[in-house]
Design an enzyme around this catalytic site. Structure first.
Site, mmCIF file in Angstrom:
data_model
loop_
_atom_site.group_PDB
_atom_site.id
_atom_site.type_symbol
_atom_site.label_atom_id
_atom_site.label_comp_id
_atom_site.label_asym_id
_atom_site.label_seq_id
_atom_site.Cartn_x
_atom_site.Cartn_y
_atom_site.Cartn_z
ATOM 1 N N ASP A 82 -15.628 52.966 88.165
ATOM 2 C CA ASP A 82 -14.470 52.438 87.435
ATOM 3 C C ASP A 82 -13.264 53.363 87.671
ATOM 4 O OD1 ASP A 82 -13.183 50.756 85.615
ATOM 5 O OD2 ASP A 82 -13.713 52.025 83.901
ATOM 6 N N HIS A 83 -12.143 52.792 88.072
ATOM 7 C CA HIS A 83 -10.893 53.554 88.272
ATOM 8 C C HIS A 83 -11.050 54.774 89.174
ATOM 9 C CE1 HIS A 83 -8.463 51.237 85.440
ATOM 10 N NE2 HIS A 83 -9.503 51.247 84.620
ATOM 11 N N HIS A 208 -8.983 44.414 82.587
ATOM 12 C CA HIS A 208 -9.305 45.733 82.009
ATOM 13 C C HIS A 208 -8.778 45.780 80.579
ATOM 14 C CE1 HIS A 208 -10.467 48.325 85.574
ATOM 15 N NE2 HIS A 208 -10.270 47.120 86.107
ATOM 16 N N SER A 211 -11.368 45.460 75.217
ATOM 17 C CA SER A 211 -11.777 45.706 73.821
ATOM 18 C C SER A 211 -10.590 45.440 72.909
ATOM 19 C CB SER A 211 -12.180 47.174 73.623
ATOM 20 O OG SER A 211 -13.295 47.496 74.393
HETATM 21 P P1 13P Z 1 -11.363 49.261 76.935
HETATM 22 O O1 13P Z 1 -11.834 50.641 76.637
HETATM 23 O O2 13P Z 1 -10.022 48.988 76.347
HETATM 24 O O3 13P Z 1 -12.382 48.238 76.628
HETATM 25 O O4 13P Z 1 -11.118 49.198 78.539
HETATM 26 C C1 13P Z 1 -12.204 49.358 79.396
HETATM 27 C C2 13P Z 1 -11.776 49.338 80.817
HETATM 28 O O5 13P Z 1 -10.835 48.686 81.219
HETATM 29 C C3 13P Z 1 -12.565 50.142 81.761
HETATM 30 O O6 13P Z 1 -12.032 50.125 83.035
HETATM 31 O O1 G3H Z 2 -10.731 52.605 81.871
HETATM 32 C C1 G3H Z 2 -11.054 53.572 81.215
HETATM 33 C C2 G3H Z 2 -12.412 53.630 80.622
HETATM 34 O O2 G3H Z 2 -12.374 53.271 79.269
HETATM 35 C C3 G3H Z 2 -13.016 54.979 80.855
HETATM 36 O O3 G3H Z 2 -12.524 55.936 79.984
HETATM 37 O O4 G3H Z 2 -11.976 57.911 81.402
HETATM 38 O O5 G3H Z 2 -12.515 58.158 78.957
HETATM 39 O O6 G3H Z 2 -14.307 57.586 80.586
HETATM 40 P P1 G3H Z 2 -12.843 57.497 80.252
HETATM 41 ZN ZN ZN Z 3 -9.933 49.960 83.089
#
Ligand code: 13P
Ligand code: G3H
Ligand code: ZN
Length: 284
Positions: A82-83, A208, A211
């Site tokens: 992720d990212h 993304h 939540s």
């Molecule tokens: P939230 O924490 O807002 O659900 O976002 C998650 C996310 O986009 C992870 O890449």
């Molecule tokens: O997109 C972001 C995710 O919620 C991950 O968050 O970098 O704190 O693990 P984090």
């Molecule tokens: Zn994200």
């Protein structure tokens, strides 16, 4: 059982008009909760690890936990970065057994984002991995900017068409009004923009910061072509609130299992709710 590339999951989601949940994991209990919830719902699922998760748990632990969890169920499970922001980190994930990576070049100028995404694709596609990219800036709710400043960071539909054509990326994360973390007010999604992006871009769209977005808005986004929905914060909230309530009620409790077990159960519940909302129950 090996991990499935997310493009395979998103293709079926596209055919049948639902979205696959991509849930962030940082520890054993959350990995177990994600996979168990998906197994109960008979749903495909994406386990995703951020750079923060990899730093916290270590990449080998993330992969080992995810592998063990995936091998204990019959549903298809993807393991996704992720990212990701750096090329070397992408290579580590490929080498460690991830089935899919996100390269987030959204902070770069357009042509640099395209060049970085292409570079990742050149390594990932021959090895059978999927690649997600981001265009537009999905900020955090803590970012102190006005609505018009925020809209200026939203994904431009024409740019999205150009980006996908130039990169041939498998899926695209877009900025249409969501943000990472807990929202202060109610998020307002730009559905007109999503419709326009959808009409110009044929690859699956990723949402993304999902939540805290109202259920009806998520359902509408899915009806307009979102095929991967990322959830982290709602799991953290459920997990920590359950653990906290155990400690509040039993201040002398010192067995971590008495706290983390109920936290895992709470995470399973919220993940099951999300899976049902995304329409992926019974699709495994
Ligand atoms: P939230 O924490 O807002 O659900 O976002 C998650 C996310 O986009 C992870 O890449
Ligand atoms: O997109 C972001 C995710 O919620 C991950 O968050 O970098 O704190 O693990 P984090
Ligand atoms: Zn994200």
């Amino acid at each position: 059982m090996s991990f499935v590339p997310i493009d395979d999951l998103l293709k079926d989601a596209e055919t049948h008009g639902y979205a696959v949940g991509a849930f962030n994991c940082n520890n054993m209990e959350i990995v177990q909760a994600i996979v168990q919830a998906a197994e109960i719902e008979k749903s495909p699922v994406i386990l995703q690890a951020s750079q923060g998760a990899i730093k916290y748990a270590g990449i080998n632990f993330i992969v080992a936990m995810a592998r063990e969890a995936a091998s204990s169920v019959k549903i298809p499970v993807a393991l996704h970065l992720d990212h990701g922001t750096g090329f070397d980190q992408i290579l580590w994930c490929i080498r460690s057994g991830f089935s899919s990576v996100m390269i987030d070049g959204s902070k770069l100028p357009l042509e640099e984002n395209i060049a970085l995404t292409r570079k990742v694709i050149e390594c990932a596609y021959p090895l059978g991995l999927s690649v997600e990219a981001e265009l537009g800036k999905i900020g955090g709710t803590e970012d102190d900017i006005t609505v018009s400043e925020k809209e200026a960071t939203f994904t431009d539909p024409e740019e999205a068409r150009y980006f996908v054509e130039k990169t041939q990326v498998g899926s695209l994360a877009v900025a249409i009004g969501t943000a990472h973390g807990q929202y202060r007010g109610e998020p307002k999604l730009d559905f007109e923009r999503l419709k326009k992006i959808r009409s110009l871009v044929k690859v699956p769209i990723v949402l993304h910061g999902s939540s805290g977005v109202p259920d009806d808005a998520i359902a509408e986004a899915i009806s307009l072509g979102v095929r991967k929905v990322n959830i982290d914060t709602n799991i953290r909230e459920a997990f920590v609130m359950a653990a906290r309530s155990i400690l509040d009620n039993n201040p002398r409790e010192i067995d971590p299992r008495k706290m983390l077990g109920p936290a895992r159960e709470a995470a399973i519940e919220i993940i099951r709710e999300k899976i049902r909302l995304f329409g992926s129950s019974g699709k495994a």
